[in-house]
Scaffold this motif. Structure first.
Motif, mmCIF file in Angstrom:
data_model
loop_
_atom_site.group_PDB
_atom_site.id
_atom_site.type_symbol
_atom_site.label_atom_id
_atom_site.label_comp_id
_atom_site.label_asym_id
_atom_site.label_seq_id
_atom_site.Cartn_x
_atom_site.Cartn_y
_atom_site.Cartn_z
ATOM 1 N N LEU A 165 35.616 46.196 39.106
ATOM 2 C CA LEU A 165 36.206 46.369 40.423
ATOM 3 C C LEU A 165 36.274 47.826 40.869
ATOM 4 C CD1 LEU A 165 37.544 45.038 42.860
ATOM 5 C CD2 LEU A 165 39.744 45.291 41.687
ATOM 6 N N ALA A 166 36.698 48.723 39.979
ATOM 7 C CA ALA A 166 36.836 50.137 40.367
ATOM 8 C C ALA A 166 35.497 50.703 40.837
ATOM 9 C CB ALA A 166 37.375 50.953 39.191
ATOM 10 N N SER A 167 34.438 50.385 40.120
ATOM 11 C CA SER A 167 33.116 50.879 40.499
ATOM 12 C C SER A 167 32.655 50.273 41.811
ATOM 13 C CB SER A 167 32.107 50.560 39.390
ATOM 14 O OG SER A 167 30.811 51.019 39.750
ATOM 15 N N VAL A 168 32.881 48.965 41.984
ATOM 16 C CA VAL A 168 32.480 48.285 43.225
ATOM 17 C C VAL A 168 33.163 48.921 44.429
ATOM 18 C CG1 VAL A 168 32.662 46.123 44.520
ATOM 19 C CG2 VAL A 168 31.944 46.081 42.138
ATOM 20 N N LEU A 169 34.469 49.116 44.349
ATOM 21 C CA LEU A 169 35.213 49.662 45.475
ATOM 22 C C LEU A 169 34.876 51.124 45.734
ATOM 23 C CD1 LEU A 169 38.733 48.055 44.881
ATOM 24 C CD2 LEU A 169 36.916 47.283 46.419
ATOM 25 N N ASP A 170 34.705 51.893 44.664
ATOM 26 C CA ASP A 170 34.399 53.317 44.831
ATOM 27 C C ASP A 170 33.011 53.537 45.425
ATOM 28 O OD1 ASP A 170 36.870 53.964 43.826
ATOM 29 O OD2 ASP A 170 36.164 54.404 41.807
ATOM 30 N N VAL A 173 37.466 42.884 53.143
ATOM 31 C CA VAL A 173 37.103 42.194 51.898
ATOM 32 C C VAL A 173 37.501 40.727 51.983
ATOM 33 C CG1 VAL A 173 37.398 42.063 49.395
ATOM 34 C CG2 VAL A 173 37.350 44.294 50.513
ATOM 35 N N PHE A 174 36.534 39.843 51.740
ATOM 36 C CA PHE A 174 36.786 38.413 51.577
ATOM 37 C C PHE A 174 36.846 38.131 50.076
ATOM 38 C CE2 PHE A 174 35.091 38.497 55.827
ATOM 39 C CZ PHE A 174 35.606 37.390 56.481
ATOM 40 N N VAL A 175 37.801 37.307 49.651
ATOM 41 C CA VAL A 175 37.979 37.022 48.227
ATOM 42 C C VAL A 175 38.012 35.519 47.986
ATOM 43 C CG1 VAL A 175 39.380 37.423 46.173
ATOM 44 C CG2 VAL A 175 39.382 39.112 48.029
ATOM 45 N N CYS A 176 37.170 35.034 47.054
ATOM 46 C CA CYS A 176 37.150 33.601 46.745
ATOM 47 C C CYS A 176 37.025 33.391 45.234
ATOM 48 C CB CYS A 176 35.994 32.912 47.463
ATOM 49 S SG CYS A 176 36.019 31.104 47.301
ATOM 50 N N TYR A 177 38.160 33.154 44.577
ATOM 51 C CA TYR A 177 38.186 32.867 43.143
ATOM 52 C C TYR A 177 39.026 31.622 42.881
ATOM 53 C CZ TYR A 177 36.006 37.344 42.129
ATOM 54 O OH TYR A 177 35.114 38.387 42.055
ATOM 55 N N ILE A 235 45.322 37.408 41.002
ATOM 56 C CA ILE A 235 45.301 37.465 42.464
ATOM 57 C C ILE A 235 46.231 38.569 42.966
ATOM 58 C CG2 ILE A 235 45.972 36.237 44.562
ATOM 59 C CD1 ILE A 235 43.338 35.239 43.447
ATOM 60 N N ILE A 236 47.435 38.602 42.436
ATOM 61 C CA ILE A 236 48.416 39.605 42.876
ATOM 62 C C ILE A 236 47.943 41.012 42.513
ATOM 63 C CG2 ILE A 236 50.784 40.411 42.544
ATOM 64 C CD1 ILE A 236 51.534 37.414 42.063
ATOM 65 N N ARG A 237 47.395 41.152 41.326
ATOM 66 C CA ARG A 237 46.871 42.453 40.896
ATOM 67 C C ARG A 237 45.720 42.895 41.797
ATOM 68 N NH1 ARG A 237 43.707 43.353 35.130
ATOM 69 N NH2 ARG A 237 43.187 45.573 35.403
ATOM 70 N N LEU A 238 44.858 41.965 42.155
ATOM 71 C CA LEU A 238 43.713 42.287 43.008
ATOM 72 C C LEU A 238 44.179 42.722 44.394
ATOM 73 C CD1 LEU A 238 40.745 42.454 43.695
ATOM 74 C CD2 LEU A 238 40.715 39.970 43.994
ATOM 75 N N HIS A 239 45.162 42.035 44.939
ATOM 76 C CA HIS A 239 45.649 42.418 46.256
ATOM 77 C C HIS A 239 46.182 43.848 46.253
ATOM 78 C CE1 HIS A 239 48.268 42.580 49.827
ATOM 79 N NE2 HIS A 239 47.399 41.745 50.340
ATOM 80 N N LYS A 240 46.952 44.185 45.238
ATOM 81 C CA LYS A 240 47.498 45.541 45.137
ATOM 82 C C LYS A 240 46.387 46.564 45.026
ATOM 83 C CE LYS A 240 50.807 48.402 42.611
ATOM 84 N NZ LYS A 240 49.942 49.594 42.608
ATOM 85 N N ARG A 241 45.364 46.231 44.247
ATOM 86 C CA ARG A 241 44.252 47.179 44.062
ATOM 87 C C ARG A 241 43.513 47.407 45.370
ATOM 88 N NH1 ARG A 241 41.532 50.676 43.832
ATOM 89 N NH2 ARG A 241 40.014 51.409 42.295
ATOM 90 N N LEU A 242 43.302 46.353 46.136
ATOM 91 C CA LEU A 242 42.598 46.482 47.408
ATOM 92 C C LEU A 242 43.425 47.278 48.416
ATOM 93 C CD1 LEU A 242 41.112 42.874 47.771
ATOM 94 C CD2 LEU A 242 39.906 44.951 47.058
ATOM 95 N N VAL A 274 41.701 49.291 51.812
ATOM 96 C CA VAL A 274 40.984 48.242 52.545
ATOM 97 C C VAL A 274 41.817 47.838 53.757
ATOM 98 C CG1 VAL A 274 40.099 45.888 52.428
ATOM 99 C CG2 VAL A 274 39.832 47.414 50.466
ATOM 100 N N LYS A 275 41.194 47.821 54.928
ATOM 101 C CA LYS A 275 41.921 47.572 56.176
ATOM 102 C C LYS A 275 42.271 46.106 56.373
ATOM 103 C CE LYS A 275 39.776 51.482 58.593
ATOM 104 N NZ LYS A 275 38.896 51.875 59.727
ATOM 105 N N ARG A 276 41.413 45.221 55.883
ATOM 106 C CA ARG A 276 41.645 43.794 56.112
ATOM 107 C C ARG A 276 41.205 43.007 54.885
ATOM 108 N NH1 ARG A 276 39.541 40.391 61.473
ATOM 109 N NH2 ARG A 276 40.723 38.490 61.053
ATOM 110 N N ILE A 277 42.117 42.249 54.311
ATOM 111 C CA ILE A 277 41.842 41.422 53.143
ATOM 112 C C ILE A 277 41.976 39.966 53.566
ATOM 113 C CG2 ILE A 277 42.474 40.885 50.766
ATOM 114 C CD1 ILE A 277 44.002 43.646 50.795
ATOM 115 N N ILE A 278 40.930 39.179 53.341
ATOM 116 C CA ILE A 278 40.940 37.779 53.734
ATOM 117 C C ILE A 278 40.753 36.912 52.491
ATOM 118 C CG2 ILE A 278 39.879 36.018 55.204
ATOM 119 C CD1 ILE A 278 38.877 38.327 56.988
ATOM 120 N N TRP A 279 41.799 36.205 52.117
ATOM 121 C CA TRP A 279 41.772 35.344 50.937
ATOM 122 C C TRP A 279 41.202 33.987 51.287
ATOM 123 C CZ3 TRP A 279 42.855 37.443 46.332
ATOM 124 C CH2 TRP A 279 43.514 38.672 46.326
ATOM 125 N N MET A 280 40.523 33.376 50.332
ATOM 126 C CA MET A 280 39.976 32.032 50.526
ATOM 127 C C MET A 280 40.301 31.179 49.305
ATOM 128 S SD MET A 280 36.278 32.882 52.289
ATOM 129 C CE MET A 280 35.703 33.961 50.967
#
Length: 311
Positions: free
Chosen positions: A98-103, A110-114, A136-143, A148-154
């Motif tokens: 994740l760190a590498s992807v975001l950096d 970001v759309f998230v589907c897990y 999920i909670i950890r990912l939201h905090k990281r984003l 990230v301006k807009r996070i859309i969970w699925m």
């Protein structure tokens, strides 16, 4: 007058807030990076390409850069079966890359589907459930920390067990989806429910034809399943967008949209492998992407083709 002005301001604020939750404020800028995170269903890419194609066809002036970074077998829970992939490798965890992807991508949306892999295809277990929720909670905090301006969970797609159908592993996903919907609403997160609309569709089809399936292996949906996912996303972003019941129906008598979809899917596939290779991951067996410099040139060339279609 002051009271009336205050009421007007509150009404305007409320209308804008509701509009944002429903996705009515769709106005992404050209070049803005829109990242999709998920597992093999996202990696397959059809629902992402369908979504991008329809949004481009309706908003040709605003052309964000959709980036598919789905990774097969991946979880947010960090869990894996003892003999996953016949013991060749454990399931990869998003947080390992994740760190590498975001950096390197620096997405603004970001759309998230897990969830599909996070229950490990076993009966419900509270410890596994907690691992999923923590992820999920950890990912939201990281984003959020990333800016990230807009996070859309699925919610996870439906699981169609070859024998048990909706009475198998899908019962686990029902609970995962219910929790995500409830938690997201409580936290005022933006969320799109893919799971239950797909479940209702599958239930209705099975009633008429017991042999009907959305996914031959129970997990990976075909074109129709991907369309059901894309449909929910587009309806969330642009509620009044006219949509048909199948993807083929949307393409019917629309040769330019068909050409656009083919180009978008081709472009996403090239860029997906390039970004995965560039950002890095631990999942073996995937195609190696071309260097980012070459991928950027390919992106630009396909973009030129898209413009000739009028989009």
């Amino acid at each position: 007058m002051r009271v009336l002005l205050l009421l007007f301001c509150l009404s305007l604020w409320y209308t804008q807030a509701i509009g944002q939750k429903k996705g009515n404020n769709f106005a992404w800028d050209a070049g803005q990076k829109v990242l999709f995170l998920g597992n093999s269903i996202t990696y397959a890419g059809q629902y992402v390409a369908m979504t991008e194609s329809l949004l481009l066809s309706s908003h040709p002036k605003g052309q964000p850069q959709f980036i598919n970074s789905g990774l097969p077998s991946e979880t947010v829970s960090g869990l894996s079966e003892p003999n996953h992939a016949d013991g060749k490798f454990p399931r990869p965890c998003l947080f390992d890359r994740l760190a590498s992807v975001l950096d390197k991508i620096k997405p603004e949306v970001v759309f998230v589907c897990y969830g599909m892999n996070d229950g490990i295809y076993l009966p419900f277990d509270s410890a596994r459930f907690e691992a999923y929720k923590d992820g999920i909670i950890r990912l939201h905090k990281r984003l959020v920390d990333q800016g990230v301006k807009r996070i859309i969970w699925m919610t996870p797609p439906v699981h169609d067990d070859p024998q048990l159908r909706l009475n198998g592993y899908n019962k686990v996903l029902d609970r995962y989806a219910e929790w995500l919907i409830g938690y997201a609403r409580k936290q005022s997160w933006e969320i799109i429910d893919l799971h239950f609309p797909m479940r209702r569709y599958l239930e209705a089809k099975i009633e008429k034809d017991a042999q009907f399936k959305l996914a031959a292996d129970g997990v990976h949906p075909g074109e129709l399943g991907h369309w059901l996912m894309a449909k929910e996303i587009v309806q969330h972003l642009i509620p009044d967008f006219p949509l048909e019941s199948t993807w083929d129906d949307n393409l019917h008598n629309k040769p330019k949209l068909l050409q656009l979809y083919a180009l978008v899917l081709k472009r996403q596939t090239i860029m997906k492998d390039a970004w995965l290779t560039f950002a890095g991951h631990k999942r073996p067996g995937l195609s190696k992407g071309i260097p980012m410099e070459d991928a950027s040139k390919a992106y630009a060339a396909i973009q030129t083709e898209i413009k000739t279609l009028g989009f």
